[in-house]
Scaffold this active site. Structure first.
Site, PDB file in Angstrom:
ATOM      1  CG  ASP A 148      -1.637   1.247   1.483  1.00  0.00           C
ATOM      2  OD1 ASP A 148      -2.350   1.680   0.568  1.00  0.00           O
ATOM      3  OD2 ASP A 148      -1.487   1.823   2.575  1.00  0.00           O
ATOM      4  CG  ASP A 186      -1.507   8.034   0.783  1.00  0.00           C
ATOM      5  OD1 ASP A 186      -0.375   8.534   0.684  1.00  0.00           O
ATOM      6  OD2 ASP A 186      -2.467   8.372   0.069  1.00  0.00           O
TER       7      ASP A 186
END
Length: 216
Positions: free
Chosen positions: A7, A9
Site C-alpha cells: 500500500d 499512504d
C-alpha cells in the site's frame, strides 16, 4: 518468484496532512459540514468516491460528486504550489532497495490516483523499483481484490508467492479476497489489533520487523 505488494499512504508514505486538508476544502466547496479528522484518516486507502460516501453518507449524490471533484482540485493545487508533504516513513527507501536486491519483485496497490502515486514514487526516486503499480483510477476500491490480482497478473506471480503489506483493514481484506498473505504495519492509520482481527498474519512494529516477517 516472491512478490511484495505495498500500500502507499500509511505504509510507504505519510500523506495524512494533505488528505485532511484537501478533504476539508472539498467539503466546504460542496456545502457539507467539515468532516471529523480522525474519520478522514481512517478512510485513507479507499477510492475517493467511496471515501466521500463513507464520510458523508446522508449527503445528496450531487454534493458527494461535488466533493470528489473539489478534493481532486485541492490536492492537485497543493502539489503544484509545493505545499503538499508526503514524506516516506523512516527506513522505507533502504528496505525497498534491500528487498529488490534480495530478489523480491515489488508492486504497489493503492487508493491513490495514478498521477498521485507516480508523483510520490518519482519524488523519492523509487519508480524503477516497482514492476507493477495499480491504483483506484483503474480498479474498484479496496477491499475488492482487482488491483492485487492485476499486480499478480503483471508479474506472473501466484497467490501463494504474494504478500500484501498495508496499514488498514482494507488492505488485509483485499489480500484475503485475493488469497494472498497479509502483513500489517503499525505506523499507519488503523490499529494493530484491528489488522490482526481482520486476518493479518502479523503486524510489524518497525521496518526491521517487517523485513524479518517477509524473509522469515
Amino acid at each position: 518468484m516472491r512478490l511484495a505488494v505495498f500500500d502507499c499512504d500509511g505504509t510507504l508514505s505519510d500523506g495524512q496532512a494533505g488528505v485532511c486538508h484537501a478533504m476539508d476544502t472539498a467539503f466546504a466547496v460542496a456545502g457539507l459540514p467539515a468532516p471529523d479528522q480522525h474519520q478522514v484518516r481512517r478512510i485513507v486507502g479507499l477510492s475517493l468516491p467511496q471515501a466521500v460516501r463513507h464520510l458523508a453518507p446522508d449527503a445528496a449524490p450531487e454534493q458527494q460528486a461535488a466533493a470528489v471533484e473539489a478534493y481532486k482540485a485541492a490536492f492537485r493545487a497543493s502539489r503544484e504550489d509545493g505545499s503538499l508533504r508526503e514524506p516516506l516513513y523512516p527506513g522505507i527507501v533502504d528496505l525497498l532497495h534491500r528487498l529488490h536486491g534480495q530478489g523480491w519483485t515489488l508492486a504497489v496497490a493503492t487508493g491513490k490516483s495514478d498521477r498521485g502515486l507516480a508523483a510520490t514514487l518519482a519524488a523519492n526516486r523509487l519508480t524503477q523499483l516497482f514492476a507493477a503499480t495499480h491504483t483506484a483510477d483503474r480498479h474498484p476500491s479496496k477491499p475488492h481484490p482487482a488491483m492485487l490480482q492485476a499486480a499478480m497478473a503483471d508479474t506472473l506471480a501466484e497467490p501463494a508467492q504474494t504478500v500484501m503489506i498495508g496499514d488498514t483493514v482494507f488492505d488485509i481484506d483485499m489480500a484475503k479476497a485475493a488469497g494472498t498473505r497479509a502483513i500489517g504495519v503499525a505506523w499507519g492509520y488503523h490499529e494493530p489489533a484491528e489488522l490482526l482481527h481482520a486476518g493479518a498474519e502479523a503486524v510489524a512494529q518497525d521496518i526491521a520487523a517487517l523485513e524479518a516477517l517477509l524473509n522469515g
